[in-house]
Enzyme design. Structure first.
Site, mmCIF file in Angstrom:
data_model
loop_
_atom_site.group_PDB
_atom_site.id
_atom_site.type_symbol
_atom_site.label_atom_id
_atom_site.label_comp_id
_atom_site.label_asym_id
_atom_site.label_seq_id
_atom_site.Cartn_x
_atom_site.Cartn_y
_atom_site.Cartn_z
ATOM 1 N N GLU A 157 -10.700 0.558 -4.294
ATOM 2 C CA GLU A 157 -10.096 1.111 -3.082
ATOM 3 C C GLU A 157 -8.793 1.806 -3.467
ATOM 4 O O GLU A 157 -8.508 2.027 -4.629
ATOM 5 C CB GLU A 157 -9.839 0.005 -2.050
ATOM 6 C CG GLU A 157 -8.881 -1.069 -2.501
ATOM 7 C CD GLU A 157 -8.677 -2.174 -1.464
ATOM 8 O OE1 GLU A 157 -9.401 -2.183 -0.449
ATOM 9 O OE2 GLU A 157 -7.788 -3.017 -1.675
ATOM 10 N N ASP A 175 0.834 -1.216 0.000
ATOM 11 C CA ASP A 175 0.000 0.000 0.000
ATOM 12 C C ASP A 175 0.860 1.254 0.000
ATOM 13 O O ASP A 175 0.525 2.255 0.648
ATOM 14 C CB ASP A 175 -0.933 0.014 1.217
ATOM 15 C CG ASP A 175 -1.761 -1.249 1.346
ATOM 16 O OD1 ASP A 175 -2.114 -1.837 0.306
ATOM 17 O OD2 ASP A 175 -2.063 -1.668 2.482
#
Length: 491
Positions: free
Chosen positions: A239, A18
């Site tokens: 997302e 991420d």
């Protein structure tokens, strides 16, 4: 031989997915989640920051733990894991870390904020993002926050959406409301009060206190159920919100409904009028030069990352899956080209990454820096561990290696610069008996014999190639092999 770097760009025992890369001063900082090696869930460890000087992306250093979940007053069984964060420098010069938490069940809490006087110092809890009346911001799904300083204006981006591959027609909102109530702890009244469908990407400006939103969040990219008939159909928001600005154009980077790909959308405004731009990278090279999902070159899984410019070169940071789960993800990066029309073509996964040039066909290389690992029928990683045999990167007893190599497995490294005759030595073990075919691109260079061995043994052959090529090993034989490293020695 000068110092080199390869993918994954952090040490092989480090799992920072991420990734949000940011240049602050003369260093590139990498903020991300922190997976446990061989972990049982996402994001099990505290936030750890890494950085490198902007003029030497081979020299990464660990800045240490910058924030722990126990520092958040909401810490508990439902809020014990720190999910994908982002960091921005505020108008006061301090650095603000935005994050969501999760634990047992799905994410239902607010967007949390911590603050520090330096990018990689010890962050302290600051508060939760709130509405002007003082209540916590709960409009839409408050997940995967990203923050962007646009010449002093601070923008917050966030959201989430279900992903369901194969849906070909719109689903009425009435059918989604019970599911949304169950997953996100929303009331039917709050869902119906939303100006848009609950799921999608949102933008809202923050006040100077870095906590209070100024007005109603705008929907900037639809989720899958609201994307039909738009430019985002087939690549709707899932997302991983992130924002960058190149010239006068805003680039919203996100993970699509297909999960394995990072996409971008562009607009002349930070909070509206975005149109789909394209795919930046896929962690299975799906879509690159027309590659289909059935032809993926690695196990695919969720993806999250962003663009950053370092010394005039733009890079896309992303992550890959290891250990046959989505719970041990490693950061990778590739240079990208921003074309004169503002478009960014999709790039392929490589082993070179931040190196700036092909790897030298000389020296010892870990087998687990492979950018391609396939048996010809690699799956999409659902999250939970895959229990069937499958080639994968893993670890045991402090060693990292490629495991479950069976007949037909291809292990690929892009790219190496060859300069003539070279001795290739593989370090292997396992029950297998056969050969590794050695390929430069698609050209057969020779074979390395493999014999059963309980411990690591070396086996090799002389190969010859000139110029830059993808180096691949294809196993042909019986049994199962593990590969730890390979050595290239010029003759």
């Amino acid at each position: 031989m000068s110092r080199q770097i390869f993918n994954p760009y952090l040490p092989l025992d480090t799992y920072i997915p991420d990734g949000e890369p940011h240049v602050f001063g003369d260093r590139l900082y990498l903020f991300g989640s922190h997976d446990k090696e061989g972990g049982e869930a996402f994001c099990m460890l505290p936030y750890e920051c890494w950085s490198a000087p902007v003029d030497d992306l081979t020299a990464w250093r660990c800045e240490g733990t910058i924030y722990r979940p126990e520092q958040d007053p909401n810490y508990g069984p439902a809020n014990r894991y720190l999910y994908a964060p982002d960091v921005v420098q505020g108008p006061d010069g301090r650095y603000y870390l935005y994050y969501a938490m999760s634990g047992e069940g799905c994410f239902t809490g607010p967007i949390h904020v911590a603050v520090c006087d330096s990018p990689a110092g010890q962050y302290e809890y600051y508060g939760a993002v709130r509405t002007p009346d003082g209540g916590e911001l709960d409009r839409y799904i408050t997940f995967d926050p990203a923050v962007f300083n646009d010449d002093g204006k601070i923008w917050l981006y966030y959201g989430w959406s279900l992903e369901k591959a194969g849906i070909t027609e719109n689903i009425p909102q009435e059918n989604l409301i019970p599911v949304e109530m169950m997953l996100f702890g929303k009331t039917e009244e709050s869902i119906r009060a939303c100006p848009h469908e609950l799921m999608g990407a949102n933008a809202v400006q923050l006040a100077e206190d870095m906590l209070t939103v100024l007005g109603e969040p705008n929907r900037i990219v639809p989720g899958q159920f609201a994307s039909f008939g738009t430019s985002f159909e087939g690549h709707a928001f899932f997302e991983a919100s992130s924002m960058r600005k190149i010239g006068e154009t805003y680039y919203f980077i996100y993970s699509s409904q297909n999960q394995h790909e990072l996409c971008y959308a562009t607009s002349a405004f930070p909070d509206r009028d975005f149109t789909y731009g394209g795919v930046l990278v896929s962690n299975g090279d799906i879509g690159y030069q027309g590659r289909s999902a059935a032809e993926r070159l690695a196990t695919t899984g969720n993806n999250h990352g962003s663009l950053e410019q370092v010394n005039g070169q733009w890079y896309i940071f992303y992550h890959r899956q290891t250990h046959k789960t989505s719970f041990s993800r490693q950061g990778c990066a590739e240079p990208v080209a921003v074309l004169p029309d503002g478009s960014i073509p999709q790039v392929e996964m490589t082993s070179c990454g931040l190196n700036g040039r092909p790897l030298a066909a000389e020296g010892v290389y870990p087998a687990s820096i492979c950018c391609n690992l396939t048996n010809g029928q690699m799956p999409h990683q659902p999250g939970e561990p895959i229990n069937t045999p499958l080639p994968h990167v893993t670890h045991r007893d402090g060693e990292r290696f490629v495991a479950e190599i069976e007949d037909g497995t291809l292990i690929g490294y892009k790219y190496f610069a060859f300069s003539g005759k070279t001795v290739l030595t593989l370090q292997v073990r396992g029950t297998g008996a056969g050969i590794f075919e050695i390929l430069a691109d698609n050209r057969h260079l020779g074979d390395v014999p493999v014999f059963p061995a309980d411990g690591w043994v070396e086996t090799g052959a002389i190969i010859e190639a000139n110029g830059t090529h993808a180096l691949s090993f294809r196993y042909r034989g019986t049994g199962t092999i593990e590969l730890k490293q390979f050595l290239l020695t010029l003759c």
